[in-house]
Scaffold this motif. Structure first.
Motif, PDB file in Angstrom:
ATOM      1  N   LEU A  14      -8.474  -4.969  -8.739  1.00 21.44           N
ATOM      2  CA  LEU A  14      -7.100  -5.156  -8.269  1.00 21.44           C
ATOM      3  C   LEU A  14      -6.555  -6.508  -8.726  1.00 21.44           C
ATOM      4  N   ARG A  15      -7.354  -7.555  -8.603  1.00 22.26           N
ATOM      5  CA  ARG A  15      -6.916  -8.875  -9.050  1.00 22.26           C
ATOM      6  C   ARG A  15      -6.667  -8.892 -10.553  1.00 22.26           C
ATOM      7  N   THR A  16      -7.525  -8.202 -11.305  1.00 22.80           N
ATOM      8  CA  THR A  16      -7.355  -8.141 -12.754  1.00 22.80           C
ATOM      9  C   THR A  16      -6.081  -7.395 -13.122  1.00 22.80           C
ATOM     10  N   ILE A  17      -5.809  -6.286 -12.444  1.00 19.82           N
ATOM     11  CA  ILE A  17      -4.583  -5.537 -12.704  1.00 19.82           C
ATOM     12  C   ILE A  17      -3.362  -6.413 -12.465  1.00 19.82           C
ATOM     13  N   ARG A  18      -3.350  -7.128 -11.367  1.00 19.79           N
ATOM     14  CA  ARG A  18      -2.194  -7.954 -11.038  1.00 19.79           C
ATOM     15  C   ARG A  18      -1.992  -9.079 -12.053  1.00 19.79           C
ATOM     16  N   ALA A  19      -3.074  -9.614 -12.574  1.00 22.26           N
ATOM     17  CA  ALA A  19      -2.963 -10.740 -13.505  1.00 22.26           C
ATOM     18  C   ALA A  19      -2.768 -10.310 -14.953  1.00 22.26           C
ATOM     19  N   GLU A  20      -3.444  -9.225 -15.366  1.00 28.80           N
ATOM     20  CA  GLU A  20      -3.511  -8.891 -16.778  1.00 28.80           C
ATOM     21  C   GLU A  20      -2.870  -7.562 -17.151  1.00 28.80           C
ATOM     22  N   GLU A  21      -2.755  -6.639 -16.190  1.00 27.92           N
ATOM     23  CA  GLU A  21      -2.236  -5.304 -16.488  1.00 27.92           C
ATOM     24  C   GLU A  21      -1.218  -4.855 -15.438  1.00 27.92           C
ATOM     25  N   PRO A  22      -0.151  -5.619 -15.222  1.00 26.15           N
ATOM     26  CA  PRO A  22       0.789  -5.264 -14.145  1.00 26.15           C
ATOM     27  C   PRO A  22       1.426  -3.889 -14.320  1.00 26.15           C
ATOM     28  N   ASN A  23       1.529  -3.408 -15.558  1.00 22.07           N
ATOM     29  CA  ASN A  23       2.095  -2.064 -15.765  1.00 22.07           C
ATOM     30  C   ASN A  23       1.223  -0.972 -15.160  1.00 22.07           C
ATOM     31  N   ALA A  24      -0.046  -1.287 -14.917  1.00 21.51           N
ATOM     32  CA  ALA A  24      -0.953  -0.298 -14.328  1.00 21.51           C
ATOM     33  C   ALA A  24      -0.544   0.064 -12.906  1.00 21.51           C
ATOM     34  N   VAL A  25       0.181  -0.825 -12.228  1.00 18.64           N
ATOM     35  CA  VAL A  25       0.643  -0.509 -10.878  1.00 18.64           C
ATOM     36  C   VAL A  25       1.637   0.648 -10.932  1.00 18.64           C
ATOM     37  N   ALA A  26       2.624   0.545 -11.816  1.00 18.20           N
ATOM     38  CA  ALA A  26       3.595   1.632 -11.967  1.00 18.20           C
ATOM     39  C   ALA A  26       2.904   2.915 -12.401  1.00 18.20           C
ATOM     40  N   GLU A  27       1.905   2.802 -13.237  1.00 15.31           N
ATOM     41  CA  GLU A  27       1.174   3.996 -13.689  1.00 15.31           C
ATOM     42  C   GLU A  27       0.458   4.676 -12.535  1.00 15.31           C
ATOM     43  N   LEU A  89       3.328   2.926   6.010  1.00 14.70           N
ATOM     44  CA  LEU A  89       4.584   2.192   5.946  1.00 14.70           C
ATOM     45  C   LEU A  89       4.274   0.763   5.546  1.00 14.70           C
ATOM     46  N   GLY A  90       4.937   0.278   4.480  1.00 11.53           N
ATOM     47  CA  GLY A  90       4.658  -1.085   4.052  1.00 11.53           C
ATOM     48  C   GLY A  90       5.718  -1.641   3.126  1.00 11.53           C
ATOM     49  N   THR A  91       5.591  -2.929   2.852  1.00 17.08           N
ATOM     50  CA  THR A  91       6.427  -3.611   1.873  1.00 17.08           C
ATOM     51  C   THR A  91       5.822  -3.431   0.487  1.00 17.08           C
ATOM     52  N   PRO A  92       6.567  -3.745  -0.579  1.00 14.96           N
ATOM     53  CA  PRO A  92       6.062  -3.473  -1.933  1.00 14.96           C
ATOM     54  C   PRO A  92       4.697  -4.082  -2.234  1.00 14.96           C
ATOM     55  N   ASP A  93       4.421  -5.296  -1.735  1.00 17.14           N
ATOM     56  CA  ASP A  93       3.142  -5.931  -2.046  1.00 17.14           C
ATOM     57  C   ASP A  93       1.971  -5.116  -1.504  1.00 17.14           C
ATOM     58  N   ILE A  94       2.092  -4.639  -0.268  1.00 14.53           N
ATOM     59  CA  ILE A  94       1.006  -3.863   0.334  1.00 14.53           C
ATOM     60  C   ILE A  94       0.913  -2.473  -0.292  1.00 14.53           C
ATOM     61  N   ILE A  95       2.064  -1.825  -0.481  1.00 14.25           N
ATOM     62  CA  ILE A  95       2.050  -0.487  -1.088  1.00 14.25           C
ATOM     63  C   ILE A  95       1.492  -0.548  -2.508  1.00 14.25           C
ATOM     64  N   ASP A  96       1.848  -1.570  -3.277  1.00 15.56           N
ATOM     65  CA  ASP A  96       1.322  -1.709  -4.640  1.00 15.56           C
ATOM     66  C   ASP A  96      -0.199  -1.905  -4.627  1.00 15.56           C
ATOM     67  N   ASP A  97      -0.696  -2.711  -3.687  1.00 13.77           N
ATOM     68  CA  ASP A  97      -2.146  -2.881  -3.571  1.00 13.77           C
ATOM     69  C   ASP A  97      -2.826  -1.539  -3.296  1.00 13.77           C
ATOM     70  N   LEU A  98      -2.305  -0.802  -2.331  1.00 12.22           N
ATOM     71  CA  LEU A  98      -2.919   0.474  -1.964  1.00 12.22           C
ATOM     72  C   LEU A  98      -2.845   1.480  -3.099  1.00 12.22           C
ATOM     73  N   ALA A  99      -1.715   1.483  -3.829  1.00 16.18           N
ATOM     74  CA  ALA A  99      -1.581   2.402  -4.966  1.00 16.18           C
ATOM     75  C   ALA A  99      -2.574   2.050  -6.064  1.00 16.18           C
ATOM     76  N   ALA A 100      -2.675   0.761  -6.380  1.00 15.69           N
ATOM     77  CA  ALA A 100      -3.600   0.332  -7.429  1.00 15.69           C
ATOM     78  C   ALA A 100      -5.047   0.621  -7.048  1.00 15.69           C
ATOM     79  N   LEU A 101      -5.343   0.606  -5.759  1.00 15.37           N
ATOM     80  CA  LEU A 101      -6.695   0.924  -5.289  1.00 15.37           C
ATOM     81  C   LEU A 101      -6.950   2.429  -5.214  1.00 15.37           C
ATOM     82  N   GLY A 102      -5.911   3.228  -5.484  1.00 18.58           N
ATOM     83  CA  GLY A 102      -6.067   4.683  -5.502  1.00 18.58           C
ATOM     84  C   GLY A 102      -6.158   5.313  -4.131  1.00 18.58           C
ATOM     85  N   LEU A 103      -5.501   4.703  -3.134  1.00 18.43           N
ATOM     86  CA  LEU A 103      -5.633   5.164  -1.759  1.00 18.43           C
ATOM     87  C   LEU A 103      -4.447   5.982  -1.263  1.00 18.43           C
ATOM     88  N   LEU A 104      -3.484   6.302  -2.139  1.00 20.25           N
ATOM     89  CA  LEU A 104      -2.260   6.943  -1.672  1.00 20.25           C
ATOM     90  C   LEU A 104      -2.082   8.382  -2.141  1.00 20.25           C
TER      91      LEU A 104
END
Length: 303
Positions: A14-27, A89-104
């Motif tokens: 998750l930390r790597t995605i946020r720093a190096e692959e931010p487009n992976a969140v939208a994916e 229910l969450g704000t973008p930062d939390i929802i993006d974390d959960l999405a990137a972790l594959g929990l949604l």
């Protein structure tokens, strides 16, 4: 809390995605498996975690309970893994974390919109829309919108909040996006904003909030469980989710009040955060299971 369900390697990814692959969140949103809003029983159970963005980190007597983001995500992962939990229910930062972790996958996502009325700020009642907007939620495939509508008749900050909320309702209706309004009549008490939880005040807040916008077709209510809930629910025809509040009271009494209110016409389920994510005995799974069984008694076996 039960054993964490997120590995250290997942957090590192998750930390790597946020720093190096931010487009992976939208994916991750594009790949997400979606579902219909209401299941077979027509009910919803949503776990809420949008409090930190408003500077509200306290749970009970602990002023920084929600400060550790990794612990919050672990608690959310446990909650989302339990049967009968429909979404988050969450704000973008939390929802993006959960999405990137594959929990949604297969979960309803509710986007929190206005977090600008920071807890304890002199401008708290001027609750600017600093989180999601309708366009961003539509683009990400988010299923539901949520707003906080605190109404203080002695504070001019209420006026721009009401105007912004009416605009959000208009945009959500145009996008055919369900939007839940969480209204309160609020007052300044000893330099703190305090919500009036008397039945008459809740009914008044419903009347004001329900009239916002030029199309109420997609408007839902998110209401506290108070005395005389039968009379409160007679104040609206809009589908309603009950909120849980803090966990400072007796858990058994809280659960009993939810159970009684869930039987009322128009009540479609629960949206609860801190009470279940940070329960008195720290057993997140058990607390979530109790609430899930209340909302979905025909779908979730009793513990």
């Amino acid at each position: 809390m039960t054993a964490p369900q997120i590995s250290p390697e997942s957090f590192e990814k998750l930390r790597t995605i946020r720093a190096e692959e931010p487009n992976a969140v939208a994916e991750s949103f594009r790949r997400r498996k979606k579902r219909t809003l209401l299941g077979d029983d027509g009910k919803l159970f949503i776990v809420a975690a949008d409090h930190p963005a408003r500077g509200a980190l306290a749970v009970g007597d602990d002023p920084t309970a929600m400060a550790n983001r990794y612990e919050l995500l672990e608690r959310m992962a446990i909650a989302l893994s339990r049967p009968g939990v429909d979404g988050v229910l969450g704000t973008p930062d939390i929802i993006d974390d959960l999405a990137a972790l594959g929990l949604l996958d297969g979960k309803i996502i509710v986007g929190s919109m206005n977090r600008g009325g920071l807890r304890g700020a002199s401008f708290e009642m001027d609750d600017r829309y600093t989180g999601y907007d309708v366009a961003s939620m539509a683009e990400r495939g988010i299923d539901f919108a949520k707003t906080l509508v605190r109404i203080n008749l002695d504070d001019a900050g209420t006026s721009p909040t009401l105007e912004a909320t009416a605009k959000a309702v208009n945009e959500a209706s145009a996008a055919q996006l369900p939007i839940m309004l969480e209204p309160f009549m609020s007052n300044w008490v000893n330099n703190k904003v305090v919500n009036d939880l008397s039945p008459d005040a809740v009914i008044q807040s419903i009347g004001i909030a329900a009239g916002l916008g030029n199309d109420s077709s997609y408007t839902w209510m998110k209401l506290p469980v108070v005395e005389e809930m039968e009379r409160v629910m007679e104040a609206t025809t809009m589908p309603t989710l009950l909120l849980g509040g803090d966990n400072g009271g007796d858990p058994d009494a809280t659960y009993a009040s939810w159970q009684n209110a869930l039987s009322l016409p128009g009540v479609r389920g629960l949206t609860v955060g801190r009470t279940l994510l940070y329960p008195h005995d720290d057993d997140v799974a058990a607390a979530v299971d109790i609430a899930a069984n209340m909302v979905h008694p025909s779908l979730v076996p009793s513990a």
